[in-house]
Motif scaffolding. Sequence first.
Motif, PDB file in Angstrom:
ATOM      1  N   GLY A 183       0.792  -1.223   0.000  1.00 18.20           N
ATOM      2  CA  GLY A 183       0.000   0.000   0.000  1.00 18.20           C
ATOM      3  C   GLY A 183       0.825   1.273   0.000  1.00 18.20           C
ATOM      4  N   ALA A 184       2.035   1.206  -0.519  1.00 24.40           N
ATOM      5  CA  ALA A 184       2.942   2.363  -0.494  1.00 24.40           C
ATOM      6  C   ALA A 184       2.332   3.567  -1.207  1.00 24.40           C
ATOM      7  CB  ALA A 184       4.266   1.985  -1.154  1.00 24.40           C
ATOM      8  N   LEU A 185       2.441   4.740  -0.583  1.00 24.80           N
ATOM      9  CA  LEU A 185       1.903   5.970  -1.159  1.00 24.80           C
ATOM     10  C   LEU A 185       2.994   6.667  -1.976  1.00 24.80           C
ATOM     11  CD1 LEU A 185      -0.137   7.285   1.904  1.00 24.80           C
ATOM     12  CD2 LEU A 185      -0.976   6.011  -0.076  1.00 24.80           C
ATOM     13  N   VAL A 222      11.107   2.406  16.292  1.00 24.70           N
ATOM     14  CA  VAL A 222      11.477   3.811  16.173  1.00 24.70           C
ATOM     15  C   VAL A 222      11.743   4.184  14.721  1.00 24.70           C
ATOM     16  CG1 VAL A 222      12.497   3.706  18.473  1.00 24.70           C
ATOM     17  CG2 VAL A 222      13.969   3.482  16.491  1.00 24.70           C
ATOM     18  N   SER A 223      11.506   5.453  14.410  1.00 24.96           N
ATOM     19  CA  SER A 223      11.806   5.994  13.084  1.00 24.96           C
ATOM     20  C   SER A 223      11.815   7.510  13.194  1.00 24.96           C
ATOM     21  CB  SER A 223      10.773   5.555  12.042  1.00 24.96           C
ATOM     22  OG  SER A 223       9.502   6.111  12.334  1.00 24.96           O
ATOM     23  N   HIS A 224      12.200   8.168  12.110  1.00 29.09           N
ATOM     24  CA  HIS A 224      12.173   9.630  12.067  1.00 29.09           C
ATOM     25  C   HIS A 224      12.025  10.060  10.615  1.00 29.09           C
ATOM     26  CE1 HIS A 224      14.305  13.753  12.724  1.00 29.09           C
ATOM     27  NE2 HIS A 224      12.991  13.866  12.738  1.00 29.09           N
ATOM     28  N   PRO A 225      10.806  10.344  10.176  1.00 25.78           N
ATOM     29  CA  PRO A 225      10.596  10.735   8.782  1.00 25.78           C
ATOM     30  C   PRO A 225      11.022  12.165   8.517  1.00 25.78           C
ATOM     31  CG  PRO A 225       8.530  10.803   9.982  1.00 25.78           C
ATOM     32  CD  PRO A 225       9.549  10.253  10.933  1.00 25.78           C
ATOM     33  N   THR A 226      11.294  12.454   7.240  1.00 27.85           N
ATOM     34  CA  THR A 226      11.538  13.838   6.826  1.00 27.85           C
ATOM     35  C   THR A 226      10.218  14.602   6.856  1.00 27.85           C
ATOM     36  OG1 THR A 226      13.372  13.162   5.412  1.00 27.85           O
ATOM     37  CG2 THR A 226      12.355  15.301   4.948  1.00 27.85           C
ATOM     38  N   PRO A 227      10.177  15.805   7.432  1.00 25.59           N
ATOM     39  CA  PRO A 227       8.922  16.566   7.469  1.00 25.59           C
ATOM     40  C   PRO A 227       8.363  16.792   6.067  1.00 25.59           C
ATOM     41  CG  PRO A 227      10.555  17.556   8.910  1.00 25.59           C
ATOM     42  CD  PRO A 227      11.271  16.507   8.112  1.00 25.59           C
ATOM     43  N   PRO A 228       7.038  16.709   5.907  1.00 25.51           N
ATOM     44  CA  PRO A 228       6.428  16.806   4.574  1.00 25.51           C
ATOM     45  C   PRO A 228       6.453  18.197   3.959  1.00 25.51           C
ATOM     46  CG  PRO A 228       4.738  16.598   6.267  1.00 25.51           C
ATOM     47  CD  PRO A 228       6.054  16.383   6.953  1.00 25.51           C
ATOM     48  N   VAL A 229       6.972  19.196   4.690  1.00 27.36           N
ATOM     49  CA  VAL A 229       7.021  20.540   4.102  1.00 27.36           C
ATOM     50  C   VAL A 229       8.213  20.707   3.166  1.00 27.36           C
ATOM     51  CG1 VAL A 229       5.814  21.587   6.028  1.00 27.36           C
ATOM     52  CG2 VAL A 229       8.302  21.437   6.098  1.00 27.36           C
ATOM     53  N   PHE A 230       9.186  19.801   3.257  1.00 28.73           N
ATOM     54  CA  PHE A 230      10.408  19.955   2.460  1.00 28.73           C
ATOM     55  C   PHE A 230      10.335  19.166   1.158  1.00 28.73           C
ATOM     56  CE2 PHE A 230      11.877  20.687   6.892  1.00 28.73           C
ATOM     57  CZ  PHE A 230      12.241  22.013   6.748  1.00 28.73           C
ATOM     58  N   ASP A 231       9.331  19.444   0.357  1.00 20.23           N
ATOM     59  CA  ASP A 231       9.217  18.835  -0.964  1.00 20.23           C
ATOM     60  C   ASP A 231       8.303  19.721  -1.802  1.00 20.23           C
ATOM     61  OD1 ASP A 231       6.754  18.286   0.136  1.00 20.23           O
ATOM     62  OD2 ASP A 231       6.988  16.119   0.169  1.00 20.23           O
ATOM     63  N   PRO A 233       4.812  19.774  -4.878  1.00 20.55           N
ATOM     64  CA  PRO A 233       3.414  19.310  -4.958  1.00 20.55           C
ATOM     65  C   PRO A 233       3.291  17.794  -5.074  1.00 20.55           C
ATOM     66  CG  PRO A 233       4.114  20.362  -7.012  1.00 20.55           C
ATOM     67  CD  PRO A 233       5.183  20.638  -6.003  1.00 20.55           C
ATOM     68  N   GLU A 234       4.407  17.123  -5.386  1.00 15.38           N
ATOM     69  CA  GLU A 234       4.331  15.655  -5.482  1.00 15.38           C
ATOM     70  C   GLU A 234       4.197  14.992  -4.119  1.00 15.38           C
ATOM     71  OE1 GLU A 234       8.498  16.270  -4.231  1.00 15.38           O
ATOM     72  OE2 GLU A 234       7.095  17.345  -5.543  1.00 15.38           O
ATOM     73  N   ASP A 235       4.524  15.724  -3.040  1.00 15.96           N
ATOM     74  CA  ASP A 235       4.409  15.203  -1.670  1.00 15.96           C
ATOM     75  C   ASP A 235       5.180  13.904  -1.474  1.00 15.96           C
ATOM     76  OD1 ASP A 235       2.870  17.277  -0.655  1.00 15.96           O
ATOM     77  OD2 ASP A 235       0.979  16.325  -1.201  1.00 15.96           O
TER      78      ASP A 235
END
Length: 237
Positions: A183-185, A222-231, A233-235
């Motif tokens: 189900g990868a987005l 545990v994990s640490h995603p990159t914040p979604p503001v640093f991209d 319109p492709e998100d």
Amino acid sequence: MRRVAVPLALAAALAVTVLPGAAAAAPAGEPGRADPVRFATYNASLNRGAAGRLVADLSTPGNAQAGAVAEVVQRTRPDVLLVNEFDYDAGHVALRLFQDNYLSVSRNGSTPIDYPYAYTAPSNTGIPSGLDLNNDGTVGGPDDAYGFGFFPGQFGMAVYSKFPIDYDAIRTFQLFRWADMPGALIPPGWFTPQELATVRLSSKSHWDVPIEIGRKTVHFLVSHPTPPVFDGPEDRN
């Protein structure tokens, strides 16, 4: 050494989850404590602009930022702590120095805290992919790494624990491909087939860290995603 006040906003950044401890033994140095075991995650922003700079900053006990972070930890006293944005080094030197020169040193009258067990591992940040992952027409730079970073290990992670870590049973999913996630987005049309064959799910990593608490094992995921503001319109973040 200059005294550093810890802002309330910084203290609030330490999110603590309380889990019931099944026959949990009291960590050494804290006799008579209650059974609940406190897990915390803290984005400490202990990242630097070049490899080796965090080790240099932690080599003496006088860094104001690291001291403020240590004081927050000393005053909230989690039993198991995930530190996000903690630069990785292969010798785990920063991991040890933060304990020895900061967590183990009183800050503004706070009580030092000791974590006998600690873990860190490589991060996808700053590892060149050799591909144009941001679709700007060039290959190279932090945004074409498997995770955004100017050098391998920037913005990494670290775990500190009062309870034994089962190091042999730790699982890391650093190399797990995004395309293999059910189900990868994945942003439609963004990655080429060649890129999808190699691009990784984790911008830093995902770990399964087993913590031995009494007679039970708690899996600290545990994990640490990159914040979604640093991209764009492709998100893709």
